[in-house]
Motif scaffolding. Structure first.
Motif, mmCIF file in Angstrom:
data_model
loop_
_atom_site.group_PDB
_atom_site.id
_atom_site.type_symbol
_atom_site.label_atom_id
_atom_site.label_comp_id
_atom_site.label_asym_id
_atom_site.label_seq_id
_atom_site.Cartn_x
_atom_site.Cartn_y
_atom_site.Cartn_z
ATOM 1 N N THR A 74 0.854 -1.189 0.000
ATOM 2 C CA THR A 74 0.000 0.000 0.000
ATOM 3 C C THR A 74 0.887 1.235 0.000
ATOM 4 N N MET A 75 0.302 2.358 -0.413
ATOM 5 C CA MET A 75 1.039 3.624 -0.427
ATOM 6 C C MET A 75 1.590 3.906 0.973
ATOM 7 N N GLY A 76 0.769 3.684 1.967
ATOM 8 C CA GLY A 76 1.171 3.954 3.342
ATOM 9 C C GLY A 76 2.346 3.097 3.782
ATOM 10 N N GLU A 77 2.310 1.836 3.385
ATOM 11 C CA GLU A 77 3.420 0.943 3.730
ATOM 12 C C GLU A 77 4.725 1.434 3.114
ATOM 13 N N LEU A 78 4.628 1.891 1.861
ATOM 14 C CA LEU A 78 5.829 2.399 1.190
ATOM 15 C C LEU A 78 6.323 3.668 1.882
ATOM 16 N N ALA A 79 5.382 4.519 2.287
ATOM 17 C CA ALA A 79 5.762 5.742 3.003
ATOM 18 C C ALA A 79 6.535 5.382 4.271
ATOM 19 N N GLN A 80 6.063 4.367 4.966
ATOM 20 C CA GLN A 80 6.735 3.924 6.188
ATOM 21 C C GLN A 80 8.126 3.375 5.879
ATOM 22 N N ALA A 81 8.207 2.596 4.805
ATOM 23 C CA ALA A 81 9.492 2.009 4.421
ATOM 24 C C ALA A 81 10.490 3.096 4.032
ATOM 25 N N LEU A 82 9.991 4.167 3.392
ATOM 26 C CA LEU A 82 10.868 5.251 2.956
ATOM 27 C C LEU A 82 11.074 6.284 4.062
ATOM 28 N N HIS A 83 10.359 6.102 5.172
ATOM 29 C CA HIS A 83 10.439 7.050 6.281
ATOM 30 C C HIS A 83 10.148 8.468 5.812
ATOM 31 N N CYS A 84 9.119 8.609 5.024
ATOM 32 C CA CYS A 84 8.725 9.944 4.586
ATOM 33 C C CYS A 84 7.212 10.049 4.664
ATOM 34 N N ASP A 85 6.688 11.243 4.409
ATOM 35 C CA ASP A 85 5.262 11.473 4.516
ATOM 36 C C ASP A 85 4.499 10.794 3.380
ATOM 37 N N ASN A 86 3.244 10.437 3.662
ATOM 38 C CA ASN A 86 2.387 9.838 2.634
ATOM 39 C C ASN A 86 2.336 10.697 1.374
ATOM 40 N N SER A 87 2.302 12.006 1.591
ATOM 41 C CA SER A 87 2.126 12.909 0.453
ATOM 42 C C SER A 87 3.283 12.796 -0.548
ATOM 43 N N ASN A 88 4.469 12.465 -0.057
ATOM 44 C CA ASN A 88 5.604 12.313 -0.968
ATOM 45 C C ASN A 88 5.448 11.083 -1.847
ATOM 46 N N VAL A 89 4.871 10.040 -1.250
ATOM 47 C CA VAL A 89 4.741 8.785 -1.989
ATOM 48 C C VAL A 89 3.837 8.965 -3.206
ATOM 49 N N THR A 90 2.870 9.844 -3.069
ATOM 50 C CA THR A 90 2.006 10.137 -4.220
ATOM 51 C C THR A 90 2.863 10.544 -5.415
ATOM 52 N N GLY A 91 3.771 11.474 -5.199
ATOM 53 C CA GLY A 91 4.632 11.950 -6.286
ATOM 54 C C GLY A 91 5.596 10.893 -6.788
ATOM 55 N N ILE A 92 6.202 10.165 -5.877
ATOM 56 C CA ILE A 92 7.155 9.121 -6.267
ATOM 57 C C ILE A 92 6.443 8.043 -7.079
ATOM 58 N N ALA A 93 5.253 7.646 -6.604
ATOM 59 C CA ALA A 93 4.478 6.631 -7.325
ATOM 60 C C ALA A 93 4.053 7.170 -8.690
ATOM 61 N N ASP A 94 3.665 8.446 -8.740
ATOM 62 C CA ASP A 94 3.304 9.074 -10.020
ATOM 63 C C ASP A 94 4.423 8.919 -11.038
ATOM 64 N N ARG A 95 5.652 9.229 -10.588
ATOM 65 C CA ARG A 95 6.781 9.215 -11.527
ATOM 66 C C ARG A 95 7.150 7.793 -11.925
ATOM 67 N N LEU A 96 7.083 6.869 -10.968
ATOM 68 C CA LEU A 96 7.370 5.472 -11.298
ATOM 69 C C LEU A 96 6.312 4.934 -12.263
ATOM 70 N N GLU A 97 5.060 5.344 -12.035
ATOM 71 C CA GLU A 97 3.969 4.885 -12.886
ATOM 72 C C GLU A 97 4.117 5.482 -14.287
ATOM 73 N N ALA A 98 4.537 6.755 -14.338
ATOM 74 C CA ALA A 98 4.725 7.418 -15.636
ATOM 75 C C ALA A 98 5.796 6.699 -16.459
ATOM 76 N N HIS A 99 6.763 6.096 -15.787
ATOM 77 C CA HIS A 99 7.807 5.359 -16.492
ATOM 78 C C HIS A 99 7.424 3.886 -16.695
ATOM 79 N N GLY A 100 6.216 3.536 -16.287
ATOM 80 C CA GLY A 100 5.741 2.162 -16.515
ATOM 81 C C GLY A 100 6.382 1.128 -15.621
ATOM 82 N N LEU A 101 6.860 1.537 -14.449
ATOM 83 C CA LEU A 101 7.543 0.595 -13.568
ATOM 84 C C LEU A 101 6.623 0.021 -12.496
ATOM 85 N N VAL A 102 5.589 0.757 -12.137
ATOM 86 C CA VAL A 102 4.619 0.256 -11.154
ATOM 87 C C VAL A 102 3.201 0.554 -11.634
#
Lengths: 148, 148
Positions: B51-79
């Motif tokens: 889940t997004m939240g789990e990844l946020a915890q793993a990265l030790h950053c805020d949930n809101s950052n994961v939105t952007g990181i996931a956006d960029r990974l998704e834009a590159h077709g990786l997730v």
DNA sequence: TATTGTTATACTCTATAACTATA
DNA sequence: TATAGTTATAGAGTATAACAATA
């Protein structure tokens, strides 16, 4: 998938590094330092002037970034920009007294070993240290300032 | 100033860590990954939804950052973002085939030991590995996925 | 009411390219 | 002309706070 013993040892160290990443950031934060500011401070030894370009090389980033990093460190009163003696294009950076204090505090906080290492026996730790010394001697990092 | 043997060993490892920083960045760059994207990929195991939240915890950053990181990974077709089975508030992230490939390539590139370690004798490397295992066993990192 | 993910905002860091003042 | 540092610009990561949908 296991690889050589050397690779296995490296992957083990890699785990430790990633696990300690947050600590670097957290310690910096407590002292009001963004990550790159902390690393910049690490390279600025007290009493030794460094040109902007030298710092850029040490940080492995573009000169233009150093302008901003130096700006922010200067705004916090940790460094001072000074003219170069012979070349008026060059600016040098010098730690202020406050900067030297923050730098020492950062180093001190980081130098305490993480739990896993701290719990090693003296014999194990000494062996580890010995092996790391041998590794360092085999591949001296040219661009780095030895802190130890 | 020298501290315990454990601290000395730690400072030695710290040097190695900082010296290897650029490699992490460079390997990511070659694969088109920004640093945090590489780390995010490291946490996304193939076939296991997170889940997004789990990844946020793993990265030790805020949930809101994961939105952007996931956006960029998704834009590159990786997730891919997928709905959660039972909780419609939650979104999960799953590696695509391409994502799994890039992830494997990243791990493979990083798993080769740096020169200093690679030049250690098998006996030294095995001893090092052994000691690191003992250190890891003494302080298991709760939040981490063991890669080794 | 509380929680998940998103958006909005502001700051740091990054590289590239254009500019300035020296050399 | 070449170089040192700056500025401008654009993309990535960060935290905080406010928000929508769902629990």
């Amino acid at each position: 998938m296991k690889g050589s013993v050397q690779e296995q040892a490296w992957r083990c160290l890699l785990e430790l590094f990633f696990a300690q990443r947050d600590r670097f950031i957290a310690v910096g934060q407590e002292l009001g330092l963004a990550p790159q500011q902390a690393i910049a401070l690490k390279h600025l030894e007290p009493g030794r002037a460094m040109t902007m370009g030298e710092l850029a090389q040490a940080l492995h980033c573009d000169n233009s970034n150093v302008t901003g990093i130096a700006d922010r460190l200067e705004a916090h009163g940790l460094v001072e920009r000074r003219p170069h003696a012979s070349d008026r294009r060059v600016k040098t950076l010098v730690l202020t007294t406050k900067g030297a204090k923050i730098r020492a505090a950062y180093e001190a906080r980081l130098s305490s070993a993480p739990p896993g290492l701290a719990s090693l026996s003296d014999a194990d730790a000494a062996t580890l240290l010995d092996i790391m010394h041998r590794a360092a001697a085999a591949a001296p990092d040219p661009g780095r300032t030895p802190t130890a």
